[in-house]
Design an enzyme around this catalytic site. Structure first.
Site, PDB file in Angstrom:
ATOM      1  N   ASP A   1     -13.715  34.293   2.983  1.00  0.00           N
ATOM      2  CA  ASP A   1     -12.474  34.956   3.381  1.00  0.00           C
ATOM      3  C   ASP A   1     -11.886  34.312   4.642  1.00  0.00           C
ATOM      4  O   ASP A   1     -12.562  33.541   5.350  1.00  0.00           O
ATOM      5  CB  ASP A   1     -12.781  36.439   3.624  1.00  0.00           C
ATOM      6  CG  ASP A   1     -11.597  37.351   3.361  1.00  0.00           C
ATOM      7  OD1 ASP A   1     -10.462  36.861   3.310  1.00  0.00           O
ATOM      8  OD2 ASP A   1     -11.824  38.576   3.222  1.00  0.00           O
TER       9      ASP A   1
ATOM     10  N   ASP B   1      -4.698  41.025  -2.449  1.00  0.00           N
ATOM     11  CA  ASP B   1      -5.375  42.308  -2.208  1.00  0.00           C
ATOM     12  C   ASP B   1      -4.682  43.427  -2.975  1.00  0.00           C
ATOM     13  O   ASP B   1      -5.207  44.542  -3.057  1.00  0.00           O
ATOM     14  CB  ASP B   1      -5.366  42.649  -0.713  1.00  0.00           C
ATOM     15  CG  ASP B   1      -6.525  41.988   0.023  1.00  0.00           C
ATOM     16  OD1 ASP B   1      -7.395  41.407  -0.650  1.00  0.00           O
ATOM     17  OD2 ASP B   1      -6.546  42.058   1.261  1.00  0.00           O
TER      18      ASP B   1
HETATM   19  C1  DGJ Z   1      -9.694  40.706   2.720  1.00  0.00           C
HETATM   20  C2  DGJ Z   1     -10.001  40.440   1.282  1.00  0.00           C
HETATM   21  O1  DGJ Z   1      -8.841  39.997   0.628  1.00  0.00           O
HETATM   22  C3  DGJ Z   1     -10.572  41.703   0.655  1.00  0.00           C
HETATM   23  O2  DGJ Z   1     -10.792  41.516  -0.712  1.00  0.00           O
HETATM   24  C4  DGJ Z   1     -11.840  42.066   1.368  1.00  0.00           C
HETATM   25  O3  DGJ Z   1     -12.805  41.068   1.138  1.00  0.00           O
HETATM   26  C5  DGJ Z   1     -11.587  42.219   2.861  1.00  0.00           C
HETATM   27  N1  DGJ Z   1     -10.907  41.091   3.418  1.00  0.00           N
HETATM   28  C6  DGJ Z   1     -12.885  42.440   3.603  1.00  0.00           C
HETATM   29  O4  DGJ Z   1     -12.706  42.510   4.962  1.00  0.00           O
END
Ligand code: DGJ
Length: 743
Positions: free
Chosen positions: A482, A552
C-alpha cells in the site's frame, strides 16, 4: 484487424532513402536499407505503421503513425514544415521525434538542459543508428557540445505497440543540469476534429474517462505528487469526432512511471499535434556529472482503427504478453479474501482464523490479513514502519494463523505499507532523518504519516531486510503493498543542494529495485500495487506486481463506471474487485449479493465482506458464484473485452462481454440501473464470437427473456443478440456461452 493472424506482420525496421521517396519491398522483412542522402525509418507491427526520418538539417522528424501501410508504399523523405508566414520559424511547426530546447523551439521540448556557463541551447542532430533484434536505437548529439541522446524504439510484432524511451549522457567536461526530459514525442498531422481522452479522478472515484476537443494551444495531464496519483492516470487517447467504441482511429499512449509525470498535448500554429510524455518538469532538475546519464521512463504507444474497444484490446494483450510478471503467460488471479472492510484495524488470531474458515468454505484460495497486524497499529495514528507482529493480537506470532490458513487449502497474504512511517513509531523515533523533508521546515502529515526517503541507500537496505525477513519467516505468498499519501516538502537534505531534486527519479528507481530484489529472493511471492485504492496503477509498477487495487470504492454500481474507465487503459487481468457488505461503506447503497458478485466477477474476484454477518443462504449463493467464477475467470482475466454498453453518464443499463482467445467461451455481464416508465429491454448484440460456431447459452445468474434459444450460432448472437430479463433497481445477470464441439 488488430491481433488477427491475417494482419499480424513482422516488425520491420527499415532505414531507407532516395530523393524520390521510399519503396518497401513486398514481405516487409526485418532488415535495414540505407541511403546516405535521405533517410526514413519504418516500423510495422500489429495493424500499424510508424515512420520517421532525418531531414536535411539532420533532425529527427515524424513522418507517419497510423493504420498499416502497404509493404510497397513510398514514404517521402523528411522535410521541415514551413509556417504560413515568415514570422513562424520552421522549428516551431515541425513534428520532431525528440526536440531539444534551443534554436527557437517554442513547442514542448523533449529535453531541456543548462550548462555551467549559462547556455540553455540544445540542438540535437542525428549521428547514427543500430538495429538490435526488435529494437531500433537512434543516436543524437548536440551540434556543439558533447550531450548525447540515445532513443530506443521497440515495436511489438503482434500488437503494434511501440515502446519509446531516451537516455541522455553528459560527455562534456563539466556538469549539466537536466531541467526537463521526456520519453518521446508523438506527432499527428493537422485535423480539426481530434478528441483527447484521459482518465481523471480522486480517492473512491478513480479512472473517470474524460473526453474533450483538441483545440489550438496546449493541455496537459499530470501528477506532481511523487506517485502516479488518483487525480490523473498516465494514459491518453487521441481520436476523431467519428471514432466510437468499436470503429474509427484511436492513437493512444501510457507512460510506465510511478512518480511525478506529465503528458503534454499541444497543437502548434499550423495545427500539428504533438504529445510529449515524460518526467514532470514541475520542480524537476537532475544534475549529471561528467560521464553520467539519465534514462527516461518508457512511453508505450499504440494505434487501432477499431475504436476504443480495439485500442484497449491490443493494449491489454501487450500488457499480458510483454509487461506483467510471468508474461507472456501471467498467472490467473486466485479468489482472495481480505479482512479490511470486515475488521479494519481490529485484527487478531482468533478473529482471523474464524474468518479464514468461513472464507475457505466458499472456495476462497488466498486469505489476506490487511492493516493492523503489526507494531502498535490500532488505528492509522501509530505503528506504521514497525513491521513486527503485534503480540497482543497474535500472541504466538503469525505462524499459527498461516498454518491454519494453509491447512484450509488457502495461500496466506499480508498487507504492508513499506514506504511510510507514522511519527508515533519506533522506526521514526530511531530515524527521524529517514523521511523526505526540508531541514527546519514543517513536515506535513497526511493520514498521520510521512514518506520514507527511498532515494537513501540505508532506507532501502532496511526495507529490503525487514520485508525479506517477514516473507521468509512464514509461508507468506502475497503482499498487498500500500501507499497512502502523496508527497510534501520534497527535500533530501543529505544530498548536495544541486542534486536534491534527483529525488523524483531516484525514489522510483529504488522502489522498482526493491520490488525486483524481493521478487528475486522469493520467486513465488505475488504482490498487489495499492495506493489508497487506485493511486499507483501504471505500466512501470505493473512489471513488478501481478495485480492492482482498483479503488477503495467497493460499491458495486460505482465500480461499473470505475471499471469501464480502468479497462480503457489496463487489462482486467490485474483489476481486483471485491464483494463487500451492503449497505456499502462509501455511499450506503444497498444491493443484492448477486449484484455485488457480478460486478466484482469482471476482474480478479475478491471477497471483503464481514462473513460473520452472513446467513446460510448468503454462503450458499457465494459458494455457487465463486465456483462459477473459477469456470470463467480465464476468459474474464485473459480474454478479449468488449464494453458493449457503457455505464458512464448515468446510463440506464450496461453490459460487458469477455471472449476467450480461442473464442470457445464468452461471458456476458448485464446490469440495470433502475427500471423507468416500463421501458422495453433492448437486445444486446455480442461481439468477437466465431460466427460459424454454435454456442450454448447458460445463465450464471438471472435469465434471458422468454424465447431466447438455448443454442445458436455466433452469427445469431452477434446479429440478433440476447435480451436479458431485468426489472427493478440495481439488477444484474450473467451468462456463459460455450462453443459446441462439431459432431
Ligand atoms: C488503503 C487501502 O486501499 C485499503 O484497501 C486498506 O488496505 C487500507 N489502506 C489499510 O490502511
Amino acid at each position: 484487424m488488430t491481433g488477427t493472424n491475417e494482419t499480424r506482420r513482422k516488425v520491420f525496421l527499415g532505414l531507407m532513402g532516395g530523393a524520390a521517396g521510399l519503396a518497401f519491398a513486398g514481405g516487409a522483412k526485418a532488415g535495414a536499407l540505407v541511403d546516405d542522402s535521405s533517410k526514413v525509418f519504418r516500423l510495422d507491427g500489429g495493424g500499424s505503421t510508424y515512420a520517421f526520418g532525418v531531414n536535411a538539417e539532420g533532425q529527427l522528424q515524424s513522418l507517419y503513425w497510423g493504420a498499416a501501410l502497404g509493404a510497397g508504399d513510398k514514404l517521402p523523405a523528411a522535410v521541415m514544415v514551413e509556417g504560413n508566414s515568415s514570422n513562424e520559424v520552421p522549428i516551431a511547426v515541425t513534428p520532431y521525434e525528440f526536440a531539444g530546447f534551443g534554436g527557437g523551439l517554442t513547442t514542448e521540448p523533449a529535453l531541456k538542459v543548462r550548462f555551467p556557463d549559462g547556455v540553455r541551447d540544445l540542438d540535437l542532430r542525428y549521428t547514427g543508428h543500430q538495429v538490435r533484434g526488435e529494437k531500433l536505437l537512434v543516436q543524437l548529439k548536440d551540434v556543439k557540445r558533447a550531450v548525447h541522446v540515445a532513443l530506443t524504439y521497440a515495436m511489438d510484432e503482434a500488437t503494434g505497440i511501440l515502446a519509446r524511451s531516451a537516455v541522455v549522457e553528459n560527455r562534456t567536461g563539466s556538469w549539466i543540469q537536466v531541467d526537463q526530459m521526456a520519453a518521446a514525442c508523438l506527432n499527428l498531422p493537422y485535423s480539426d476534429d481530434y478528441q483527447l481522452s484521459f482518465l481523471s479522478g480522486r480517492w473512491a472515484g478513480e479512472f473517470m474517462l474524460q473526453t474533450r476537443a483538441v483545440t489550438p494551444g496546449a493541455f496537459f495531464v499530470e501528477s506532481r505528487k511523487g506517485v502516479t496519483s488518483h487525480q490523473s492516470n498516465p494514459w491518453i487517447a487521441l481520436s476523431r469526432n467519428t471514432t466510437g467504441e468499436e470503429s474509427g482511429p484511436v492513437w493512444f499512449g501510457a507512460l510506465g512511471w510511478s512518480g511525478s509525470w506529465r503528458i503534454n498535448v499541444e497543437m502548434d500554429a499550423m495545427g500539428g499535434l504533438h504529445a510529449t510524455a515524460g518526467y514532470n518538469p514541475f520542480d524537476f532538475s537532475y544534475r549529471l556529472k561528467p560521464g553520467e546519464s539519465l534514462a527516461s521512463p518508457v512511453f508505450y504507444a499504440g494505434f487501432s482503427n477499431e475504436g476504443f474497444g480495439g485500442a484497449s484490446r491490443i493494449f491489454h494483450r501487450y500488457q499480458r504478453e510483454k509487461i506483467l510478471p510471468n508474461a507472456p503467460a501471467p498467472r490467473l488471479r486466485p479468489v482472495l479474501y481480505n479482512s479490511w472492510e470486515a475488521t479494519f484495524f481490529d485484527v487478531d488470531e482468533a478473529g482471523q482464523m474464524a474468518l479464514a474458515e468461513k472464507a475457505a468454505s466458499i472456495g476462497v484460495e488466498r486469505f489476506v490479513v490487511d492493516d493492523g497486524w503489526f507494531g502498535a497499529r490500532n488505528s492509522d495514528k501509530q505503528g506504521l514502519g514497525d513491521w513486527v507482529v503485534n503480540r497482543k493480537k497474535f500472541p504466538n506470532g503469525m505462524g499459527p494463523l498461516v498454518k491454519h490458513v494453509n491447512a484450509l487449502g488457502m495461500q496466506f497474504g499480508l498487507w504492508v505499507e513499506p514506504e511510510m512511517v507514522n511519527p508515533d513509531s519506533d522506526l521514526y523515533r530511531a530515524h527521524p532523518d529517514w523521511v523526505i523533508n526540508f531541514p527546519g521546515r514543517q513536515r506535513s502529515e497526511a493520514r498521520n504519516q510521512l514518506v520514507l526517503n527511498l532515494a537513501r541507500k540505508d532506507v532501502c537496505e532496511h526495507l529490503l531486510k525487514v520485508l525479506d525477513e517477514l516473507v521468509s519467516s512464514n509461508n507468506i505468498e502475497y503482499l498487498k503493498w500500500d501507499h497512502n499519501r502523496t508527497w510534501s516538502e520534497p527535500g533530501w537534505p543529505e544530498a548536495a543542494p544541486d542534486e536534491q531534486q534527483r529525488l523524483y527519479v531516484a525514489y522510483v528507481d529504488n522502489l522498482y529495485r526493491l520490488l525486483a530484489e524481493l521478487r528475486r529472493r522469493h520467486p513465488k511471492l505475488e504482490i498487489e500495487s495499492c495506493a489508497s485504492g487506485g493511486g499507483r496503477v501504471d505500466l512501470g509498477i505493473m512489471k513488478l506486481t501481478e495485480q492492482v487495487w482498483t479503488s477503495d470504492n467497493t460499491d458495486p454500481y460505482d465500480r461499473l463506471v470505475i471499471q469501464d474507465g480502468f479497462t480503457q487503459a489496463y487489462a482486467p487481468a490485474i483489476m481486483m474487485a471485491w464483494v463487500t457488505d451492503s449497505p456499502n461503506f462509501v455511499n450506503k447503497r444497498v444491493t443484492s449479493l448477486e449484484y455485488r458478485f457480478l460486478s466484482a466477477m469482471q476482474g480478479g474476484l475478491g471477497i471483503g465482506a464481514n462473513l460473520k454477518h452472513w446467513n446460510q443462504d448468503d454462503f450458499a449463493k457465494a459458494k455457487r458464484l465463486v465456483q462459477e467464477y473459477k469456470g470463467i475467470r480465464a476468459t474474464v482475466q485473459l480474454g478479449n473485452l468488449y464494453r458493449l454498453v457503457s455505464p458512464r453518464n448515468g446510463a440506464p443499463r450496461s453490459a460487458t462481454l469477455s471472449v476467450s482467445q480461442d473464442r470457445k467461451q464468452a461471458v456476458l455481464f448485464a446490469f440495470l440501473h433502475s427500471s423507468m416508465m416500463r421501458s422495453a429491454q433492448p437486445m444486446i448484440q455480442l461481439r468477437g464470437l466465431d460466427p460459424g460456431a454454435v454456442y450454448a447459452l447458460r445463465a450464471i445468474s438471472g435469465s434471458a427473456a422468454p424465447g431466447t434459444p438455448a443454442r445458436a450460432s455466433g452469427a445469431y448472437w452477434m446479429g440478433r443478440g440476447v435480451k436479458v430479463a431485468l426489472e427493478g433497481d440495481f439488477q444484474a445477470a450473467a451468462f456463459v456461452l460455450e462453443a459446441q464441439a462439431v459432431s
